[in-house]
Write an enzyme that holds these catalytic residues in place. Structure first.
Site, PDB file in Angstrom:
ATOM      1  N   GLN A   1       0.375  -9.527  -6.098  1.00 50.70           N
ATOM      2  CA  GLN A   1      -0.103 -10.910  -6.159  1.00 50.70           C
ATOM      3  C   GLN A   1       0.781 -11.819  -7.008  1.00 50.70           C
ATOM      4  O   GLN A   1       0.496 -13.007  -7.113  1.00 50.70           O
ATOM      5  CB  GLN A   1      -1.547 -10.939  -6.696  1.00 50.70           C
ATOM      6  CG  GLN A   1      -2.570 -10.367  -5.735  1.00 50.70           C
ATOM      7  CD  GLN A   1      -2.673 -11.151  -4.446  1.00 50.70           C
ATOM      8  OE1 GLN A   1      -2.319 -12.333  -4.366  1.00 50.70           O
ATOM      9  NE2 GLN A   1      -3.166 -10.511  -3.388  1.00 50.70           N
TER      10      GLN A   1
ATOM     11  N   THR B   1      14.214   4.805   9.720  1.00 53.06           N
ATOM     12  CA  THR B   1      15.193   3.751   9.986  1.00 53.06           C
ATOM     13  C   THR B   1      14.738   2.436   9.368  1.00 53.06           C
ATOM     14  O   THR B   1      13.591   2.036   9.522  1.00 53.06           O
ATOM     15  CB  THR B   1      15.374   3.589  11.508  1.00 53.06           C
ATOM     16  OG1 THR B   1      15.780   4.848  12.039  1.00 53.06           O
ATOM     17  CG2 THR B   1      16.419   2.538  11.825  1.00 53.06           C
TER      18      THR B   1
ATOM     19  N   THR C   1       0.840  -1.199   0.000  1.00 55.70           N
ATOM     20  CA  THR C   1       0.000   0.000   0.000  1.00 55.70           C
ATOM     21  C   THR C   1       0.874   1.248   0.000  1.00 55.70           C
ATOM     22  O   THR C   1       0.630   2.197  -0.745  1.00 55.70           O
ATOM     23  CB  THR C   1      -0.941  -0.006   1.220  1.00 55.70           C
ATOM     24  OG1 THR C   1      -1.795  -1.140   1.123  1.00 55.70           O
ATOM     25  CG2 THR C   1      -1.787   1.254   1.272  1.00 55.70           C
TER      26      THR C   1
ATOM     27  N   CYS D   1     -21.005  -8.453   3.030  1.00 58.57           N
ATOM     28  CA  CYS D   1     -21.009  -8.685   4.468  1.00 58.57           C
ATOM     29  C   CYS D   1     -19.621  -8.952   5.025  1.00 58.57           C
ATOM     30  O   CYS D   1     -19.417  -8.929   6.223  1.00 58.57           O
ATOM     31  CB  CYS D   1     -21.908  -9.858   4.813  1.00 58.57           C
ATOM     32  SG  CYS D   1     -23.605  -9.352   5.030  1.00 58.57           S
TER      33      CYS D   1
ATOM     34  N   GLY E   1       6.007  -8.267   1.101  1.00 55.56           N
ATOM     35  CA  GLY E   1       6.617  -9.490   1.626  1.00 55.56           C
ATOM     36  C   GLY E   1       5.636 -10.530   2.127  1.00 55.56           C
ATOM     37  O   GLY E   1       5.821 -11.730   1.907  1.00 55.56           O
TER      38      GLY E   1
END
Lengths: 323, 405
Positions: B181, B241, B73, B330, B204
């Site tokens: 993917q 870092t 993301t 749902c 990862g």
């Protein structure tokens, strides 16, 4: 998102789908009341039927003896349907008394529902209401005269913006306009949206965005992004009409005829062919087919044969792009 | 009851070898790789080695082109916002309607701040229309972002073909692909097969490394301004870092993935194919989403008419210990069903009735047999209680409830 169901909810669901005795999956044939609620689009739908013991003279004294449901929906939707039937059957209720069962009663019976699943319990109550209305019609009972208020569901379907109160984007959009809501506090006061965890205020697609879209943006909220500067003239891919004075239509016709007459015959000799996928200005998007398709020299062929021929015969600025 | 994990497109089990490789970098070699003393230099060296290993995996010789991030993301956000900030005079973006939210929502956010976005549709199998793609490219197009494989259906887009067409049309248009993917599942050689791609995101935890580590391939010279500013790390392109242990873990995981590519393409593919074939045989009125398109070898997305996905997942877990996922509304915590299946024009009931099984190298034939035993029973059970199912004819009944609202 992970499940946060009570054990009772899960047990009712599992019992129901395994068809344990005493559960209420099914449809009563020739019922005294039938009600449906929901839709495939919103992912939940419920058909609720019941049978009454008819009172010989006064239909309002009918007593519900049996209730059944068919439900398309998630775990909580099925458990809530089961709960509704149990609540109705455990007391001898008239249909009008049954209307007093609220979605809160269903939630309590299930020992709580995750907040984003509350609508599942509402569905049960709404289907019951529809079934009672249906029963009243069949039995000639005038519900309005008895002071029973059957209100329509107001919540629109759509993406949930305010999760705490399960308020959807279309609903909030409509209310912003109807009630002339201009700020987030105004929205919260009017329809509760954004009043609890407040996380929907400034997220993408959140309340502020809906306000901006409804009333126009006041200031640039996205300091992280520069305001797009006016488009500087991008080097134009040359349009054919300046010099050759061909319209785009004439241009593409000419390209096609040159391909037909000067290119295709050569390719066909080798069992190949070329297909024009699209023409944008002087960019010609082509695909080689037949024997040419597998040929290692396909890119060469396009450049040396197709592009060169078109440059020579149509327009020097033409570029051929292999698709 | 043994848990059968068939949700590997969501996340994966961390490989024991990866845990082992990471172990020294928590309590023993915990030093900041930017520090000057000797032990810290060992941490820095471990990180450099990892970057080299990952670069080699992708077939590139310049390891600085691999940027470490916290997740895919972040990589996607960095690619899109970073490109937008580096090229403010271009303000059109091309993407698809079936992207992961980490691209889709970023594009919508760009749309809200003055950019124009073209969302390309797909056909019933999930394929893009190449002509529509060509027409979407404009003189002011900043960037094209098209995923390599879809997380829900496994459908693979012809990324290099699209990237090449983009570059030949206008070399200044940037091409980004979200390969979350496929990295670790399929061999990806950037210099040979993806030479026209400028930016490529990966994560990862989709290939048996831990959650919290991702990467972005940033081809040399690609304009991209940083999102995280305030450190010299990653050559100033991503401050903060470095997560040394997880970086080492991700490199190890990619190495293991490479060793297992053969297994993924044969044994895992066979397991998926067997599952797919049996499901189609034993469950009436079922459709495999993306069946007509090339797909990743581990993914099966099926829609069962008349039943709802979340209740299938509940039974799969409670009765059989099987983990899978669904495109049903749902399961998302929102009332929106899968945008991917909707874009593929899958009917509403079938979207809500979708289940995704995604396998990994840790799945066995016994796992798949268990799913094959469980799944048809569950669907049959739920159809008994569905108002959309005609019990007598054993077929979907669609006209009825839809008309209520």
């Amino acid at each position: 998102m992970a499940w946060e169901y009570s054990q009772k909810t899960v047990r009712l669901f599992m019992d129901a789908v395994h068809g344990k005795p005493g559960t209420h999956v099914g449809e009563i044939e020739d019922p005294d009341g039938i009600g449906e609620y929901g839709s495939a689009a919103c992912g939940d739908a419920l058909r609720f039927t019941f049978r009454v013991r008819r009172h010989p003279t006064d239909p309002t004294q009918d007593v519900i003896t049996e209730a059944r449901y068919l439900t398309f929906g998630c775990t909580s939707a099925i458990a809530a349907s089961e709960a509704l039937c149990i609540l109705i059957e455990q007391k001898e209720l008239t249909p009008i008394e049954a209307l007093k069962i609220t979605n809160q009663d269903i939630v309590d019976f299930l020992e709580g529902l995750p907040k984003q699943k509350i609508h599942c319990s509402v569905m049960g109550a709404e289907a019951l209401e529809a079934a009672v209305y249906n029963w009243a019609q069949r039995r000639g009972v005038d519900l309005r005269r008895l002071g029973v208020d059957l209100h329509d569901d107001e919540q629109d379907e759509g993406r949930i913006v305010c999760k705490c109160f399960s308020l959807t984007e279309p609903f909030i959009r409509r209310k912003i306009k109807e009630l002339n809501l201009r700020t987030i506090p105004e929205i919260t006061d009017a329809i509760k949206a954004g009043g609890a965890c407040m996380s929907c205020h400034h997220v993408p697609g959140g309340l502020q965005d809906l306000l901006d879209e409804a009333w126009g943006k006041k200031e640039d909220l996205l300091k992280i992004l520069p305001t797009p500067v006016p488009l500087e003239p991008v080097p134009v891919k040359a349009t054919p009409k300046d010099e050759s004075a061909l319209s785009p239509y004439q241009f593409s016709k000419k390209v096609e005829s040159v391909i037909d007459e000067n290119v295709r015959p050569i390719l066909r000799k080798d069992g190949g062919d070329v297909e024009i996928i699209d023409i944008k200005d002087t960019l010609i998007y082509c695909r080689l087919s037949g024997a040419c398709q597998e040929c290692v020299g396909a890119a060469q062929t396009l450049r040396m044969l197709v592009e060169r021929t078109l440059k020579d015969l149509v327009d020097e600025r033409i570029r051929v792009i292999r698709v | 009851m043994k848990t059968i994990y068939a949700d590997n497109n969501a996340t994966t089990q961390v490989a024991p070898e990866v845990v082992e490789a990471m172990a020294p970098f928590f309590a023993e070699n915990y030093y900041n790789p930017s520090s000057m003393y000797e032990p810290a230099r060992q941490a820095a060296k471990a990180m450099t080695d990892a970057r080299w290993a990952i670069a080699r995996h992708f077939g590139i010789t310049d390891p600085e082109q691999i940027l470490f991030t916290s997740c895919a993301t972040e990589s996607n956000n960095l690619a899109l916002f970073g490109a937008a900030r580096a090229r403010p005079n271009r303000r059109h973006v091309v993407t698809t309607a079936v992207e992961h939210p980490a691209v889709l929502e970023v594009c919508r956010e760009l749309g809200r701040s003055g950019y124009e976005v073209t969302f390309l549709g797909v056909d019933g199998d999930g394929n893009l229309d190449i002509r529509e793609f060509i027409r979407a490219l404009r003189p002011d197009t900043l960037l094209v972002s098209i995923m390599h494989a879809n997380n829900e259906t496994g459908v693979i887009f012809p990324v290099e073909q699209l990237a090449r067409i983009t570059k030949e049309t206008d070399p200044a248009i940037l091409f980004h692909t979200d390969a979350t993917q496929t990295v670790g599942k399929l061999p990806i050689r950037l210099r040979e097969e993806f030479r026209s791609v400028d930016l490529l995101s990966f994560s990862g935890h989709k290939f048996h490394a831990p959650k919290g580590i991702g990467g972005l391939y940033l081809k040399k010279g690609t304009p991209c301004r940083p999102l995280l500013i305030g450190g010299h790390q990653e050559e100033g392109r991503r401050g903060g870092t470095e997560n040394v242990a997880f970086i080492v873990g991700m490199a190890k995981a990619l190495q293991l993935a490479e060793e297992n590519f053969q297994d993924e393409d044969t044994r895992v593919r066979d397991l998926r194919d067997k599952l797919e074939k049996t499901v189609e045989e034993r469950i009436p009125h079922v459709q495999v989403n993306g069946k007509g398109a090339p797909r990743t070898p581990n993914t099966l997305n099926v829609s069962c008419h008349g039943v709802e996905g979340e209740s299938m997942l509940m039974q799969l877990m409670s009765d059989y210990g099987i983990c899978a996922s669904s495109g049903s509304a749902c399961t998302t915590g929102s009332l929106e069903p899968s945008h991917v299946l909707r874009a593929m024009q899958v009917p509403f009931t079938a979207v809500h009735g979708s289940v995704r099984f995604s396998l990994s190298r840790y799945n066995t034939a016994a796992d798949v047999d268990r799913i094959i035993e469980a799944f048809p029973k569950i669907v049959a059970n739920l159809r008994k209680s569905s108002p959309y199912w005609d019990q007598e004819r054993n077929e979907p009944r669609l006209e009825h409830v839809d008309s209520v609202r």
